[in-house]
Design a protein around this motif. Structure first.
Motif, PDB file in Angstrom:
ATOM      1  N   LEU A  41       0.909  -1.149   0.100  1.00 33.97           N
ATOM      2  CA  LEU A  41      -0.124   0.221   0.047  1.00 33.97           C
ATOM      3  C   LEU A  41       0.834   1.305   0.070  1.00 33.97           C
ATOM      4  CD1 LEU A  41      -2.625  -0.897   2.434  1.00 33.97           C
ATOM      5  CD2 LEU A  41      -2.689  -1.418  -0.036  1.00 33.97           C
ATOM      6  N   ILE A  42       1.243   1.535  -1.224  1.00 34.84           N
ATOM      7  CA  ILE A  42       2.348   2.615  -1.340  1.00 34.84           C
ATOM      8  C   ILE A  42       1.911   4.055  -0.925  1.00 34.84           C
ATOM      9  CG2 ILE A  42       3.918   1.169  -2.682  1.00 34.84           C
ATOM     10  CD1 ILE A  42       2.755   2.899  -4.914  1.00 34.84           C
ATOM     11  N   ASN A  43       0.365   4.335  -1.302  1.00 35.02           N
ATOM     12  CA  ASN A  43       0.011   5.622  -1.146  1.00 35.02           C
ATOM     13  C   ASN A  43      -1.414   5.561   0.034  1.00 35.02           C
ATOM     14  OD1 ASN A  43       1.191   6.685  -3.468  1.00 35.02           O
ATOM     15  ND2 ASN A  43      -0.233   5.674  -4.576  1.00 35.02           N
ATOM     16  N   LEU A  44      -1.033   4.678   1.080  1.00 35.26           N
ATOM     17  CA  LEU A  44      -2.062   4.485   2.082  1.00 35.26           C
ATOM     18  C   LEU A  44      -2.253   5.865   2.950  1.00 35.26           C
ATOM     19  CD1 LEU A  44      -3.513   2.383   3.684  1.00 35.26           C
ATOM     20  CD2 LEU A  44      -1.763   2.005   5.103  1.00 35.26           C
ATOM     21  N   GLU A  89       7.453   3.636   2.804  1.00 31.89           N
ATOM     22  CA  GLU A  89       7.738   5.068   3.207  1.00 31.89           C
ATOM     23  C   GLU A  89       7.284   6.025   2.612  1.00 31.89           C
ATOM     24  OE1 GLU A  89      12.004   5.729   3.462  1.00 31.89           O
ATOM     25  OE2 GLU A  89      12.207   4.265   4.827  1.00 31.89           O
ATOM     26  N   THR A  90       6.533   5.731   1.206  1.00 31.32           N
ATOM     27  CA  THR A  90       5.986   6.777   0.419  1.00 31.32           C
ATOM     28  C   THR A  90       4.336   7.049   0.875  1.00 31.32           C
ATOM     29  OG1 THR A  90       5.143   4.865  -1.215  1.00 31.32           O
ATOM     30  CG2 THR A  90       7.225   6.280  -1.720  1.00 31.32           C
ATOM     31  N   ALA A  91       3.945   6.170   1.884  1.00 30.49           N
ATOM     32  CA  ALA A  91       2.568   6.498   2.415  1.00 30.49           C
ATOM     33  C   ALA A  91       2.536   7.556   3.179  1.00 30.49           C
ATOM     34  CB  ALA A  91       2.214   5.188   3.141  1.00 30.49           C
ATOM     35  N   ARG A  92       1.494   8.217   3.261  1.00 31.39           N
ATOM     36  CA  ARG A  92       1.248   9.540   4.157  1.00 31.39           C
ATOM     37  C   ARG A  92      -0.056   9.277   4.897  1.00 31.39           C
ATOM     38  NH1 ARG A  92       5.678   9.511   3.210  1.00 31.39           N
ATOM     39  NH2 ARG A  92       7.098  11.096   2.457  1.00 31.39           N
ATOM     40  N   ILE A  93       0.154   8.634   6.020  1.00 31.72           N
ATOM     41  CA  ILE A  93      -1.146   7.985   6.806  1.00 31.72           C
ATOM     42  C   ILE A  93      -1.679   9.163   7.708  1.00 31.72           C
ATOM     43  CG2 ILE A  93      -1.835   6.715   8.426  1.00 31.72           C
ATOM     44  CD1 ILE A  93      -0.114   4.494   7.630  1.00 31.72           C
ATOM     45  N   SER A 147       5.954   7.367   7.105  1.00 27.04           N
ATOM     46  CA  SER A 147       4.660   7.297   6.794  1.00 27.04           C
ATOM     47  C   SER A 147       3.653   7.768   7.763  1.00 27.04           C
ATOM     48  CB  SER A 147       4.322   5.972   6.497  1.00 27.04           C
ATOM     49  OG  SER A 147       4.266   5.193   7.445  1.00 27.04           O
ATOM     50  N   VAL A 148       4.277   8.493   8.896  1.00 30.57           N
ATOM     51  CA  VAL A 148       3.328   8.853   9.900  1.00 30.57           C
ATOM     52  C   VAL A 148       3.867   9.942  10.742  1.00 30.57           C
ATOM     53  CG1 VAL A 148       2.071   6.739  10.475  1.00 30.57           C
ATOM     54  CG2 VAL A 148       3.845   7.079  11.639  1.00 30.57           C
ATOM     55  N   ASN A 149       5.144  10.027  10.596  1.00 29.82           N
ATOM     56  CA  ASN A 149       5.632  11.174  11.698  1.00 29.82           C
ATOM     57  C   ASN A 149       5.586  12.499  11.297  1.00 29.82           C
ATOM     58  OD1 ASN A 149       7.437  11.481   9.465  1.00 29.82           O
ATOM     59  ND2 ASN A 149       9.243  11.169  10.806  1.00 29.82           N
ATOM     60  N   GLN A 150       4.810  12.932  10.354  1.00 29.61           N
ATOM     61  CA  GLN A 150       4.744  14.224   9.940  1.00 29.61           C
ATOM     62  C   GLN A 150       3.245  14.501   9.425  1.00 29.61           C
ATOM     63  OE1 GLN A 150       6.412  16.945  10.621  1.00 29.61           O
ATOM     64  NE2 GLN A 150       8.135  15.558  11.398  1.00 29.61           N
ATOM     65  N   SER A 151       2.339  13.539   9.450  1.00 30.29           N
ATOM     66  CA  SER A 151       1.118  13.650   8.723  1.00 30.29           C
ATOM     67  C   SER A 151       0.092  13.273   9.391  1.00 30.29           C
ATOM     68  CB  SER A 151       1.093  12.614   7.396  1.00 30.29           C
ATOM     69  OG  SER A 151       1.295  11.337   7.854  1.00 30.29           O
ATOM     70  N   LEU A 152       0.228  12.704  10.629  1.00 31.31           N
ATOM     71  CA  LEU A 152      -0.836  12.297  11.516  1.00 31.31           C
ATOM     72  C   LEU A 152      -1.817  13.134  11.725  1.00 31.31           C
ATOM     73  CD1 LEU A 152       0.571   9.688  13.982  1.00 31.31           C
ATOM     74  CD2 LEU A 152      -1.098   9.026  12.081  1.00 31.31           C
TER      75      LEU A 152
END
Length: 629
Positions: free
Chosen positions: A361-364, A384-388, A413-418
């Motif tokens: 899931l590259i765009n999760l 790492e391309t995911a932005r959850i 994937s999470v540290n800047q987008s949650l």
């Protein structure tokens, strides 16, 4: 038009099939009245779609945490009948513009159940012709002019004999009532009032192809789409969140003999929906989900962006899920279009399956793994391309605290987008985060975060310096079972000086919801001591909802019964949960906040424990998992 009388036998709820804009932009649900709204824009209670064991948000009350339990009522109540008649009267007031087109809603029982006035129901063709104003003499296509027809015709035109079918003898009227109901359901697949007006210049007219009865799913809805394939190309969302087989009395033999919703008919349906973008399933369908259906969702629908398997927890579902992922044709190396995945309460899926799926899931963007067997390695496999933006790992007992904190604070994937993070656990059974883990996590959470649930974590007074800055951009904060004092809670809403650094923080709080269930020091006496507790004061605004355990909610409810003067707060509860909710009238100088937020994806009320996979109204079994459990 819906009958005010509830049916004696339970009726199945319906899957929803709808067409939505092709892009990622969704229209707000407030932009226009619902298709089942009354002419003045209000929604009739008789038009709510029933679903066994489900709830939905009640937007009519005007106060947060108001819900409607949508169980079927086996007997009608006089009050509901009176409400329906009053609303019918309201709809007939002068000046109200009638809609150009109407279609039967989900409760429509057939043309012989149309109310003519008072308690009488239509029984024949002539009864229906008499509906309307006193001057009405028939259908709109019939001639009402008393001038002889010969005078209206041009000279030398031949006479045309007008054949009038005697009342009760038309072919349509001779159909049994069950066929007239099925016919209306079939027609509703084609015609539906526009739910949301198109945006100017968008060139898109949103069309909704809604519900088909699950009992006739194959015979009518499915066959109709097969006959007219263009209809299937319009469908963007397949919604089974209101579906239930309760009351159908289905057996394996019946499933093989009749065209109910089965794994075979579901697969046929998906084959007819090449542009499907969102598929919402749940536990009532887990027996109808085969390995072929799952493969179709992951590999056969290139436009699919969201899929929800909420509550599918049987061992049989786990077997077909594994077979779909590793027992047949190999999954593609990446699934770039799938962005939103919910395996909420899918507790029987083995841990290796999460590694196998999440790594593709590259765009999760949305991931709900509540109460699953997901482990550390599966989280590390997320590309790492995911932005959850939305993540729920509530009650995931196979996660190690140190590995979880490392993932949340360092993984790209999470540290800047949650925006939404749910780590709720029951500490009496399993504690996910200890005191040192909380200290390592809180300072590194991104300022994009709007909802954080640390329920069950070992949160103490030492964490207040980290919680106060978070309260300046968080709107939801879950602290159930935290070891906090009243002074600690006050620090979230008033001015705060960090005892270690001396830094003073006087920025107003943005918290609208806080969960203080099972916090030992939050007692009835402490809550109502206005000289020491800011929780219920105007100083805590915009706080709207405080969640408490039943130990506090029960005396609060009794207190409300005996108090003569309102304190500006009221008790709301549902299932296992209870809330103390601020009355908007207690802060008249503040703008009314209906609770809608972009990150709630259509929901309005506070404290959701399930991540929505689509933008839409909260209801059906999803509402049960979001607010009742």
């Amino acid at each position: 038009m819906a009958s005010a009388t509830a049916p004696l036998q339970p009726k199945p709820a319906f899957p929803r099939m709808s067409s939505i804009p092709c892009g990622d932009h969704f229209h707000s649900r407030d932009s226009s009245p619902s298709p089942c709204s009354t002419p003045d824009g209000s929604r009739s209670s008789s038009q709510r779609r029933p679903s066994f064991g489900s709830i939905k948000e009640d937007t009519e009350d005007g106060i947060a945490q108001s819900f409607v339990d949508t169980h079927e009522d086996p007997s009608p109540s006089p009050s509901s009948r009176e409400v329906q008649e009053s609303r019918e009267t309201k709809a007939e007031r002068p000046g109200m513009q009638a809609p150009d087109f109407c279609c039967p809603c989900g409760g429509f029982l057939g043309w012989k159940q149309i109310r003519l006035g008072g308690k009488s129901l239509s029984r024949s063709y002539s009864d229906l012709r008499g509906l309307g104003a006193a001057q009405a003499k028939g259908w709109a296509w019939e001639s009402h002019d008393e001038t002889p027809k010969q005078e209206l015709l041009p000279p030398k035109a031949p006479e045309v004999e007008v054949l009038q079918t005697p009342p009760g003898s038309s072919p349509l009227e001779k159909l049994p009532q069950r066929f007239s109901i099925k016919l209306s359901l079939t027609l509703r697949w084609i015609f539906r009032p526009m739910a949301t007006p198109p945006k100017r210049g968008s060139g898109f007219v949103p069309t909704r192809i809604p519900h088909a009865a699950c009992r006739d799913f194959g015979r009518f809805a499915l066959n109709h789409m097969a006959q007219y394939p263009a209809l299937g190309t319009l469908v963007r969302r397949l919604d089974f969140s209101h579906f239930t087989s309760v009351g159908l009395g289905r057996t394996k033999q019946m499933n093989s003999e009749i065209q109910n919703l089965t794994s075979r008919t579901l697969l046929q349906c998906l084959d007819l929906l090449p542009n499907l973008k969102e598929c919402l399933l749940q536990e009532h369908l887990e027996g109808d989900i085969s390995a072929e259906v799952i493969r179709k969702l992951f590999m056969g629908l290139p436009n699919l962006r969201a899929v929800d398997f909420c509550g599918c927890s049987t061992q049989a579902f786990s077997v077909v899920f594994q077979e779909a992922l590793v027992g047949g044709p190999a999954l593609p190396m990446t699934l770039p279009n799938l962005k939103r995945l919910s395996l909420h309460e899918c507790s029987t899926i083995p841990a290796p399956m999460f590694d196998h799926l999440l790594s593709r899931l590259i765009n999760l963007t949305h991931l709900d793994l509540t109460h699953t067997q997901v482990n550390d390695s599966a989280l590390a496999c997320i590309p790492e391309t995911a932005r959850i933006s939305h993540l729920s790992l509530s009650r995931c007992t196979r996660l190690r605290p140190c590995a979880l904190v490392e993932f949340l604070t360092t993984h790209p994937s999470v540290n800047q987008s949650l925006v939404y993070l749910n780590l709720l656990t029951d500490p009496t059974r399993f504690r996910l985060l200890e005191e040192t883990d909380v200290s390592a996590l809180l300072p590194k959470l991104p300022d994009t975060l709007r909802s954080l649930n640390l329920g069950g974590a070992k949160v103490t007074s030492d964490h207040v310096p980290f919680l106060v800055p978070l309260a300046k951009h968080l709107e939801e904060l879950g602290l159930s079972s935290a070891d906090l004092s009243v002074t600690d809670v006050n620090s979230l809403f008033g001015n705060y000086r960090n005892p270690a650094t001396g830094e003073e923080i006087n920025t107003p709080s943005t918290l609208c919801y806080i969960d203080l269930a099972k916090v030992p020091q939050m007692t009835i006496g402490a809550i109502f001591n206005t000289s020491t507790c800011l929780l219920l004061s105007n100083q805590s605004y915009p706080l709207q909802v405080v969640e408490f355990s039943d130990k506090i909610i029960t005396p609060l409810r009794e207190r409300a019964k005996t108090q003569r003067v309102s304190v500006g707060w009221t008790v709301r509860d549902l299932g296992r949960r209870g809330w103390y909710v601020r009355d908007p009238a207690s802060v008249p100088h503040q703008p009314l906040d209906d609770g809608a937020r972009y990150w709630k994806m259509g929901a309005r009320w506070w404290g959701s424990r399930k991540i929505p996979m689509v933008v839409g109204d909260v209801g059906g079994l999803y509402g049960h998992y979001m607010f009742k459990k």
